[in-house]
Design an enzyme around this catalytic site. Sequence first.
Site, PDB file in Angstrom:
ATOM      1  N   HIS A 138      -1.214   3.091  -5.314  1.00  0.00           N
ATOM      2  CA  HIS A 138       0.263   2.883  -5.190  1.00  0.00           C
ATOM      3  C   HIS A 138       0.646   1.549  -5.794  1.00  0.00           C
ATOM      4  CE1 HIS A 138      -1.833   1.822  -1.334  1.00  0.00           C
ATOM      5  NE2 HIS A 138      -0.671   0.868  -1.311  1.00  0.00           N
TER       6      HIS A 138
ATOM      7  N   ASP B 214      -5.802   0.834  -1.249  1.00  0.00           N
ATOM      8  CA  ASP B 214      -5.830  -0.268  -0.258  1.00  0.00           C
ATOM      9  C   ASP B 214      -7.381  -0.428   0.146  1.00  0.00           C
ATOM     10  OD1 ASP B 214      -3.172  -0.876   0.026  1.00  0.00           O
ATOM     11  OD2 ASP B 214      -3.031   0.791   1.593  1.00  0.00           O
TER      12      ASP B 214
ATOM     13  N   HIS C 133      -2.878  -0.291  -6.925  1.00  0.00           N
ATOM     14  CA  HIS C 133      -4.042  -0.406  -6.157  1.00  0.00           C
ATOM     15  C   HIS C 133      -4.234   0.600  -5.205  1.00  0.00           C
ATOM     16  CE1 HIS C 133      -0.619  -2.132  -3.653  1.00  0.00           C
ATOM     17  NE2 HIS C 133      -1.470  -1.933  -2.633  1.00  0.00           N
TER      18      HIS C 133
ATOM     19  N   ARG D 279       2.580  -1.228   8.185  1.00  0.00           N
ATOM     20  CA  ARG D 279       1.577  -0.303   7.697  1.00  0.00           C
ATOM     21  C   ARG D 279       0.369  -0.113   8.959  1.00  0.00           C
ATOM     22  NH1 ARG D 279      -2.019  -1.937   2.593  1.00  0.00           N
ATOM     23  NH2 ARG D 279      -3.596  -2.112   4.291  1.00  0.00           N
TER      24      ARG D 279
HETATM   25  C1  SIN Z   1       1.167  -1.298   0.349  1.00  0.00           C
HETATM   26  O1  SIN Z   1       0.810  -1.947  -0.690  1.00  0.00           O
HETATM   27  O2  SIN Z   1       0.131  -1.039   0.924  1.00  0.00           O
HETATM   28  C2  SIN Z   1       2.477  -0.936   0.769  1.00  0.00           C
HETATM   29  C3  SIN Z   1       3.148  -0.607  -0.200  1.00  0.00           C
HETATM   30  C4  SIN Z   1       4.710  -0.980  -0.043  1.00  0.00           C
HETATM   31  O3  SIN Z   1       4.864  -2.144   0.591  1.00  0.00           O
HETATM   32  O4  SIN Z   1       5.608  -0.381  -0.607  1.00  0.00           O
END
Ligand code: SIN
Length: 277
Positions: free
Chosen positions: A253, A99, A97, A268
């Site tokens: 990611h 974000d 995905h 995040r």
């Molecule tokens: C995310 O999906 O924005 C974070 C990725 C993660 O938890 O490694």
Amino acid sequence: MSILFKRITPKTGAIVTGVDLTKPVSAGDLKIIEQGLLEHQILFFRDQPVTPQQQCDFARFFGDLHIHPIYPVLPELPEIMVIDTHEGFLPDNDNWHTDVTFSQTPPLAGILAAKQLPSVGGDTLWANTVAAYDALSAPIQKLLDGLTAVHSVSKSFPPSRWANDPDTKERYERAVAKHPPVNHPVVRTHPVTGKKGLFVNHGFTTRINGLSDAESDHLLAFLFAHVSRPEFTIRWNWQVNDIAFWDNRITQHYAVADYLPERRIMHRATVNGDKPF
Ligand code: SIN
């Protein structure tokens, strides 16, 4: 100390040294980091025990910060989204995905800090969507160039998980009401570099406009598989206090969910972006 970038693969990702993100970063160094992000798409910083406030301060140099409408956030600093996954709160980001593409203006960048990690596992992969687009044949690029696709919040955030829990129901329903499905170009032009990248993702994209259901399903399935080819991806094996900084406009990611019943906690900070074109 001078800032250095060490490539991880020929086209994607670099490890950054020569900067301490727990201290204010000079304007010159921020410019160098910004340039590095444009060149490498994903930057990794080792050994950066930032506080949530320091993480936000660093992120704010690149734009205003996004507050996630559904995911848990720190009550005292809602610009920090908390991904605290364990048996009682299962991971849901184990899909490719970009974000927040359910928004009209998806984020410019994500800055993720590793706070607590399982003894093994819990890696994250990123894909370079410019490299993926560049590798397509000219006729397929031409087909995709004029198309738009629908992105929907409920694809990754289904009511079955978020509306059934009294703790999350109200916030979830407000978020869904505020974010009706949006259209974005299937191929996005990076506003700074002018490079084109694929802008459909498994997490949020539901349909390509103007195609039949079967055409849309098959084309999306092909693009989702294509973008995640190993040639366009990197895999990061986290250490506590690592920070990853990615350009959300031209990457996707995937957080590998292989660590349960152990726990993994990530913070995040998300930098607001502009309308894709
Ligand atoms: C995310 O999906 O924005 C974070 C990725 C993660 O938890 O490694």
